[in-house]
Design a protein around this motif. Structure first.
Motif, PDB file in Angstrom:
ATOM      1  N   GLY A 214      -5.036   6.777   9.970  1.00 16.99           N
ATOM      2  CA  GLY A 214      -3.790   7.464  10.278  1.00 16.99           C
ATOM      3  C   GLY A 214      -2.525   6.721   9.901  1.00 16.99           C
ATOM      4  N   ALA A 215      -2.649   5.545   9.244  1.00 22.84           N
ATOM      5  CA  ALA A 215      -1.463   4.753   8.900  1.00 22.84           C
ATOM      6  C   ALA A 215      -0.685   5.391   7.753  1.00 22.84           C
ATOM      7  N   ASP A 216       0.628   5.403   7.879  1.00 24.83           N
ATOM      8  CA  ASP A 216       1.507   5.795   6.775  1.00 24.83           C
ATOM      9  C   ASP A 216       1.981   4.577   5.993  1.00 24.83           C
ATOM     10  N   LEU A 217       2.073   3.444   6.690  1.00 26.56           N
ATOM     11  CA  LEU A 217       2.561   2.201   6.103  1.00 26.56           C
ATOM     12  C   LEU A 217       1.803   1.042   6.722  1.00 26.56           C
ATOM     13  N   VAL A 218       1.310   0.127   5.869  1.00 23.88           N
ATOM     14  CA  VAL A 218       0.626  -1.084   6.328  1.00 23.88           C
ATOM     15  C   VAL A 218       1.385  -2.282   5.767  1.00 23.88           C
ATOM     16  N   VAL A 219       1.795  -3.171   6.658  1.00 23.62           N
ATOM     17  CA  VAL A 219       2.535  -4.364   6.247  1.00 23.62           C
ATOM     18  C   VAL A 219       1.706  -5.595   6.577  1.00 23.62           C
ATOM     19  N   LEU A 220       1.475  -6.437   5.581  1.00 29.26           N
ATOM     20  CA  LEU A 220       0.709  -7.668   5.774  1.00 29.26           C
ATOM     21  C   LEU A 220       1.666  -8.831   6.006  1.00 29.26           C
ATOM     22  N   ALA A 221       1.550  -9.456   7.188  1.00 29.70           N
ATOM     23  CA  ALA A 221       2.411 -10.576   7.548  1.00 29.70           C
ATOM     24  C   ALA A 221       1.597 -11.646   8.267  1.00 29.70           C
ATOM     25  N   ALA A 222       0.361 -11.835   7.819  1.00 32.52           N
ATOM     26  CA  ALA A 222      -0.562 -12.770   8.470  1.00 32.52           C
ATOM     27  C   ALA A 222      -0.740 -14.022   7.630  1.00 32.52           C
ATOM     28  N   ALA A 223      -1.183 -15.075   8.284  1.00 29.99           N
ATOM     29  CA  ALA A 223      -1.476 -16.322   7.577  1.00 29.99           C
ATOM     30  C   ALA A 223      -2.738 -16.168   6.735  1.00 29.99           C
ATOM     31  N   GLU A 236     -11.238  -1.193   3.093  1.00 31.12           N
ATOM     32  CA  GLU A 236     -10.026  -1.029   3.909  1.00 31.12           C
ATOM     33  C   GLU A 236      -9.019  -0.131   3.212  1.00 31.12           C
ATOM     34  N   LEU A 237      -8.885  -0.265   1.898  1.00 26.39           N
ATOM     35  CA  LEU A 237      -7.956   0.583   1.157  1.00 26.39           C
ATOM     36  C   LEU A 237      -8.400   2.043   1.202  1.00 26.39           C
ATOM     37  N   GLN A 238      -9.694   2.283   1.136  1.00 27.98           N
ATOM     38  CA  GLN A 238     -10.190   3.650   1.209  1.00 27.98           C
ATOM     39  C   GLN A 238     -10.070   4.215   2.616  1.00 27.98           C
ATOM     40  N   ARG A 239     -10.106   3.359   3.597  1.00 28.18           N
ATOM     41  CA  ARG A 239      -9.967   3.842   4.968  1.00 28.18           C
ATOM     42  C   ARG A 239      -8.531   4.275   5.276  1.00 28.18           C
ATOM     43  N   MET A 240      -7.571   3.688   4.569  1.00 28.68           N
ATOM     44  CA  MET A 240      -6.188   4.142   4.730  1.00 28.68           C
ATOM     45  C   MET A 240      -6.098   5.599   4.276  1.00 28.68           C
ATOM     46  N   PRO A 241      -5.347   6.438   4.959  1.00 32.44           N
ATOM     47  CA  PRO A 241      -5.214   7.833   4.532  1.00 32.44           C
ATOM     48  C   PRO A 241      -4.613   7.922   3.127  1.00 32.44           C
ATOM     49  N   ARG A 242      -4.958   8.948   2.405  1.00 31.91           N
ATOM     50  CA  ARG A 242      -4.403   9.137   1.065  1.00 31.91           C
ATOM     51  C   ARG A 242      -2.877   9.186   1.155  1.00 31.91           C
ATOM     52  N   GLY A 243      -2.223   8.434   0.299  1.00 27.80           N
ATOM     53  CA  GLY A 243      -0.763   8.387   0.298  1.00 27.80           C
ATOM     54  C   GLY A 243      -0.178   7.241   1.093  1.00 27.80           C
ATOM     55  N   CYS A 244      -1.009   6.486   1.818  1.00 22.80           N
ATOM     56  CA  CYS A 244      -0.514   5.347   2.601  1.00 22.80           C
ATOM     57  C   CYS A 244       0.119   4.312   1.668  1.00 22.80           C
ATOM     58  N   VAL A 245       1.116   3.617   2.176  1.00 22.89           N
ATOM     59  CA  VAL A 245       1.827   2.581   1.404  1.00 22.89           C
ATOM     60  C   VAL A 245       1.459   1.203   1.957  1.00 22.89           C
ATOM     61  N   LEU A 246       1.203   0.257   1.055  1.00 26.34           N
ATOM     62  CA  LEU A 246       0.868  -1.112   1.439  1.00 26.34           C
ATOM     63  C   LEU A 246       2.000  -2.047   1.021  1.00 26.34           C
ATOM     64  N   VAL A 247       2.455  -2.885   1.949  1.00 24.18           N
ATOM     65  CA  VAL A 247       3.463  -3.911   1.665  1.00 24.18           C
ATOM     66  C   VAL A 247       2.874  -5.264   2.035  1.00 24.18           C
TER      67      VAL A 247
END
Length: 338
Positions: A214-223, A236-247
């Motif tokens: 259900g994510a619309d936006l995923v932001v990676l800010a981890a070590a 994980e990329l396929q589990r994101m809903p179609r159209g989700c944005v990754l930062v």
């Protein structure tokens, strides 16, 4: 980190401590003494030590503290520590310490205090993450290359979006604050399930897949650690809903680059904003440079103009702790690797 002759810019940001930070009121007992600023004694950082009451001196058997200003050089630092076992405190220059992973692996139980700049650069990096998210959602990567007027009605809003932030450090804390006006529903994914203030829910990394639903936006800010490398792969990329944005404003190694390229090319991933990549630097001609709706910035979320005064502040704070006044900030856990 900077030209020693250049004027030191004034700080326009403040330090943001992560949700995972633990602060004591008592100083950590270490033997204070002269501090060496290495490998180059840059004026801004020498001043930061002296402003806090520390004494800067060339490396010798009397040295008890080291401020390391180079972004790498783990082997050089390892040799230095082997030759000077009396050094009790080391300050590293960046929030991420993966470049020193081998050295930190040896440091577990050595009795030294290790500190980084985690939290110091959170504001500029969170600002950059917000910029990348908005730009990709609004189809800016494609529109800046347009040479004719074409109305296609594409573009999405951040308002009310389901946002997943992976990591609970200073960047995540600051980004949560920046996102408040957009009325987003935010899930923070971290090593533990301890709630993060400002997040609608907090999930452990073991439930990352659930967070991505259900994510619309995923932001990676981890070590980046041995456990987190490749955290976002094809599944994980396929589990994101179609159209989700990754930062990604953390480390390129958190993402499987080949899987990312495929997800962008297929159209499953709605876009990506990347300040970090794997490999880095990203080679000329790499598919990510031509990927649809993708922005790649060359690891510039925090420039020297921003980082120099912030690192100077961190040095001063930790010199005071080194001298027995307060607690160290940005403590590194050599076992955890950050």
């Amino acid at each position: 980190m900077t030209d020693a002759a250049a004027p030191v810019p004034l700080a326009r940001h403040r330090v943001v401590l992560g949700a995972a930070e633990v602060h004591g009121t008592a100083p950590t007992p270490v033997e204070a003494g002269p501090i060496a600023v290495l490998p180059t004694a840059e004026r801004a950082f020498v001043d930061a030590v002296e402003r806090a009451g520390g004494v800067v001196a060339p490396l010798s058997t009397a040295t008890r503290g080291v401020v390391w200003t180079a972004s790498s050089g783990g082997d050089d630092l390892a040799h230095l520590l082997d030759a000077h076992p009396a050094i009790a405190w080391l300050q590293l220059p960046w929030a991420g310490v993966d470049a020193f992973a081998g050295l930190l692996g040896r440091a577990a139980g050595d009795g030294r205090v290790w500190t980084s700049a985690k939290g110091a650069y959170a504001q500029p990096v969170a600002e950059h993450a917000l910029m990348l998210a908005l730009a990709v959602l609004r189809e800016i990567p494609r529109r800046v290359h347009a040479t004719s007027w074409h109305v296609d009605e594409l573009g999405r809003t951040l308002y009310g979006a389901n946002v997943v932030i992976v990591g609970a450090g200073g960047i995540a804390v600051e980004l949560l604050r920046l996102l408040e006006p957009f009325g987003v529903h935010t899930t923070v994914v971290r090593r533990s399930a301890v709630p993060v203030a400002g997040a609608a829910r907090t999930l452990p990394t073991t439930r990352l897949g659930e967070a991505l639903d259900g994510a619309d936006l995923v932001v990676l800010a981890a070590a980046l650690t041995g456990d987190s490398r490749g955290l976002i792969g094809a599944a994980e990329l396929q589990r994101m809903p179609r159209g989700c944005v990754l930062v990604n404003v953390a480390r390129g190694g958190l993402v499987d680059t080949e899987a990312l390229v495929e997800a962008l090319a297929s159209g499953h991933l709605g876009g990506a904003g990347l300040d970090v990549t794997d490999p880095e630097p990203l080679p000329t001609g790499h598919p990510l440079w031509q990927a649809p709706n993708c922005i790649v910035t060359p690891h510039v979320a925090d420039t020297e103009e921003m980082t120099v005064p912030l690192f100077a502040e961190r040095i001063s704070q930790n010199v005071r702790a080194f001298l027995g006044d307060g607690a160290f900030e940005g403590r590194i856990d050599p076992v955890a690797g950050y």
